[in-house]
Design an enzyme around this catalytic site. Structure first.
Site, mmCIF file in Angstrom:
data_model
loop_
_atom_site.group_PDB
_atom_site.id
_atom_site.type_symbol
_atom_site.label_atom_id
_atom_site.label_comp_id
_atom_site.label_asym_id
_atom_site.label_seq_id
_atom_site.Cartn_x
_atom_site.Cartn_y
_atom_site.Cartn_z
ATOM 1 N N VAL A 65 48.873 22.145 71.990
ATOM 2 C CA VAL A 65 48.735 23.533 71.519
ATOM 3 C C VAL A 65 47.665 24.313 72.267
ATOM 4 O O VAL A 65 47.570 25.536 72.121
ATOM 5 C CB VAL A 65 48.447 23.603 69.995
ATOM 6 C CG1 VAL A 65 49.582 22.998 69.196
ATOM 7 C CG2 VAL A 65 47.110 22.958 69.634
ATOM 8 N N TYR A 157 33.912 21.655 63.966
ATOM 9 C CA TYR A 157 35.057 21.699 63.047
ATOM 10 C C TYR A 157 34.851 22.806 62.007
ATOM 11 O O TYR A 157 35.761 23.585 61.725
ATOM 12 C CB TYR A 157 35.206 20.336 62.365
ATOM 13 C CG TYR A 157 36.461 20.169 61.530
ATOM 14 C CD1 TYR A 157 37.643 19.695 62.101
ATOM 15 C CD2 TYR A 157 36.458 20.452 60.171
ATOM 16 C CE1 TYR A 157 38.789 19.515 61.334
ATOM 17 C CE2 TYR A 157 37.591 20.280 59.395
ATOM 18 C CZ TYR A 157 38.762 19.804 59.977
ATOM 19 O OH TYR A 157 39.896 19.636 59.208
HETATM 20 N N1 LIG Z 1 43.358 14.980 56.375
HETATM 21 C C1 LIG Z 1 42.415 15.726 55.833
HETATM 22 O O1 LIG Z 1 41.601 15.246 55.013
HETATM 23 C C2 LIG Z 1 42.327 17.192 56.148
HETATM 24 C C3 LIG Z 1 41.471 17.995 55.386
HETATM 25 C C4 LIG Z 1 41.369 19.355 55.676
HETATM 26 C C5 LIG Z 1 42.113 19.895 56.689
HETATM 27 N N2 LIG Z 1 42.945 19.100 57.426
HETATM 28 C C6 LIG Z 1 43.704 19.729 58.501
HETATM 29 O O2 LIG Z 1 45.061 19.395 58.382
HETATM 30 C C7 LIG Z 1 45.683 19.494 59.664
HETATM 31 C C8 LIG Z 1 46.567 18.293 59.875
HETATM 32 O O3 LIG Z 1 45.763 17.140 59.963
HETATM 33 P P1 LIG Z 1 46.175 15.725 59.376
HETATM 34 O O4 LIG Z 1 45.112 15.345 58.422
HETATM 35 O O5 LIG Z 1 47.574 15.713 58.940
HETATM 36 O O6 LIG Z 1 45.921 14.833 60.689
HETATM 37 P P2 LIG Z 1 46.849 13.859 61.561
HETATM 38 O O7 LIG Z 1 45.947 13.368 62.624
HETATM 39 O O8 LIG Z 1 47.536 12.863 60.685
HETATM 40 O O9 LIG Z 1 47.944 14.837 62.174
HETATM 41 C C9 LIG Z 1 47.619 15.802 63.142
HETATM 42 C C10 LIG Z 1 48.643 15.756 64.257
HETATM 43 O O10 LIG Z 1 48.299 16.786 65.182
HETATM 44 C C11 LIG Z 1 48.516 16.301 66.476
HETATM 45 N N3 LIG Z 1 47.683 17.016 67.432
HETATM 46 C C12 LIG Z 1 46.342 16.924 67.578
HETATM 47 N N4 LIG Z 1 45.935 17.703 68.585
HETATM 48 C C13 LIG Z 1 47.042 18.304 69.087
HETATM 49 C C14 LIG Z 1 47.260 19.201 70.150
HETATM 50 N N5 LIG Z 1 46.243 19.630 70.916
HETATM 51 N N6 LIG Z 1 48.521 19.621 70.389
HETATM 52 C C15 LIG Z 1 49.552 19.158 69.656
HETATM 53 N N7 LIG Z 1 49.405 18.299 68.631
HETATM 54 C C16 LIG Z 1 48.158 17.858 68.356
HETATM 55 C C17 LIG Z 1 48.140 14.824 66.407
HETATM 56 O O11 LIG Z 1 48.757 14.098 67.457
HETATM 57 C C18 LIG Z 1 48.652 14.443 65.025
HETATM 58 O O12 LIG Z 1 49.950 13.878 65.087
HETATM 59 C C19 LIG Z 1 44.545 19.642 60.671
HETATM 60 O O13 LIG Z 1 44.443 20.999 61.075
HETATM 61 C C20 LIG Z 1 43.314 19.234 59.880
HETATM 62 O O14 LIG Z 1 42.143 19.858 60.368
HETATM 63 C C21 LIG Z 1 43.068 17.766 57.183
#
Ligand SMILES: NC(=O)c1ccc[n+]([C@@H]2O[C@H](COP(=O)([O-])OP(=O)(O)OC[C@H]3O[C@@H](n4cnc5c(N)ncnc54)[C@H](O)[C@@H]3O)[C@@H](O)[C@H]2O)c1
Length: 257
Positions: A65, A157
């Site tokens: 992205v 972050y």
């Molecule tokens: N898991 C948590 O506790 C939590 C809490 C608050 C916010 N979030 C947010 O939720 C969103 C999803 O995270 P998640 O927890 O499901 O994590 P995850 O790591 O399970 O999934 C994220 C996915 O994004 C992909 N990704 C990362 N960088 C990328 C890039 N540059 N281009 C394309 N794809 C990319 C990764 O390969 C991964 O498959 C994120 O924005 C994260 O900041 C997560």
């Protein structure tokens, strides 16, 4: 509650893991056609295998992205394969090992900002003209508890997710009159790969700092990704027709403390 996404086309970044994958599964179950974007090929292959029986509804797109060329290709995958783009879920994100500003390298700062904030900007910039031409569109940005407070992550972050909230509000304000709704979700802790699967794996110290904050709050627990998918699909649905510019915490009360 089941929403109807029949005929709708969605693009979900980070769609092969965690929250994004849950959103892809939910949108397809409710009738949407979806482009799942991720930078980890094996995860996309696994997703496609799981959805083999609905392969007409799924396109996978390997890309980053932070790359303008990749972002162009992601959006063009939606329009060439499915003919339109109704829903953009800017979900891809990485963590920063809970690094305070005094210890933060320029490289880690740039990397986290590029993925978490520039990525949603690039995708939105490419998708919005298509949505404007269609007369409607929905963007859901996945921010974080760290977009609401200063104690949920490190400096990069936290800054990136505060930025996502600003981007969300401005997009809602600028494009609401043209039929585009843009909202953000702020998850609390969710059971996903983010802590183990990125280039910047949180150190044990980083995780324990976050969990300490989480555990100090009343009623906190770790959510299943599907609990976030429910909120994100609601914001993308027709039922949320009067919701624009909202910053919705889905954190089991963390932000209420
Ligand atoms: N898991 C948590 O506790 C939590 C809490 C608050 C916010 N979030 C947010 O939720 C969103 C999803 O995270 P998640 O927890 O499901 O994590 P995850 O790591 O399970 O999934 C994220 C996915 O994004 C992909 N990704 C990362 N960088 C990328 C890039 N540059 N281009 C394309 N794809 C990319 C990764 O390969 C991964 O498959 C994120 O924005 C994260 O900041 C997560």
């Amino acid at each position: 509650m089941a929403y109807t996404f029949n005929g709708k086309v969605a693009l979900v970044t980070g769609g092969a893991s965690g929250i994004g994958k849950a959103v892809v599964l939910e949108l397809i179950a409710q009738g949407a056609s979806v482009v799942a974007v991720d930078m980890v090929e094996e995860r996309l292959t696994q997703l496609a295998a799981e959805l083999q029986s609905q392969s007409d509804k799924l396109a996978t797109c390997l890309g980053n992205v932070t790359s303008e060329a990749d972002v162009d290709r992601m959006v063009e995958t939606a329009t060439s394969r499915f003919g339109r783009l109704d829903i953009l879920v800017n979900n891809a994100g990485i963590m920063d090992a809970m690094t305070p500003v005094g210890e933060l390298s320029t490289e880690l700062w740039n990397r986290v900002l590029a993925v978490n904030l520039t990525g949603p900007f690039l995708l939105s910039r490419k998708a919005i003209p298509i949505m404007v031409a269609q007369g409607e569109g929905r963007i859901v940005n996945v921010a974080s508890e760290a977009g609401l407070r200063g104690s949920a992550a490190g400096a990069a972050y936290t800054a990136s997710k505060h930025g996502v909230i600003g981007l969300t509000k401005n997009t809602a304000f600028m494009y609401g009159p043209q039929g585009i709704r843009c909202n953000a979700v702020c998850p609390g802790g969710v059971e996903t790969n983010i802590g183990i699967g990125g280039d910047y794996n949180p150190t044990a110290l980083g995780i324990s700092r976050v969990m300490g904050v989480l555990q100090a709050t009343a009623g906190s627990r770790i959510a299943k990704p599907v609990e976030l998918a429910a909120v994100i699909t609601f914001l993308a649905s027709d039922e949320a027709s009067f919701v624009n510019g909202a910053i919705l915490a889905a954190d089991n009360g963390w932000s209420a403390v």
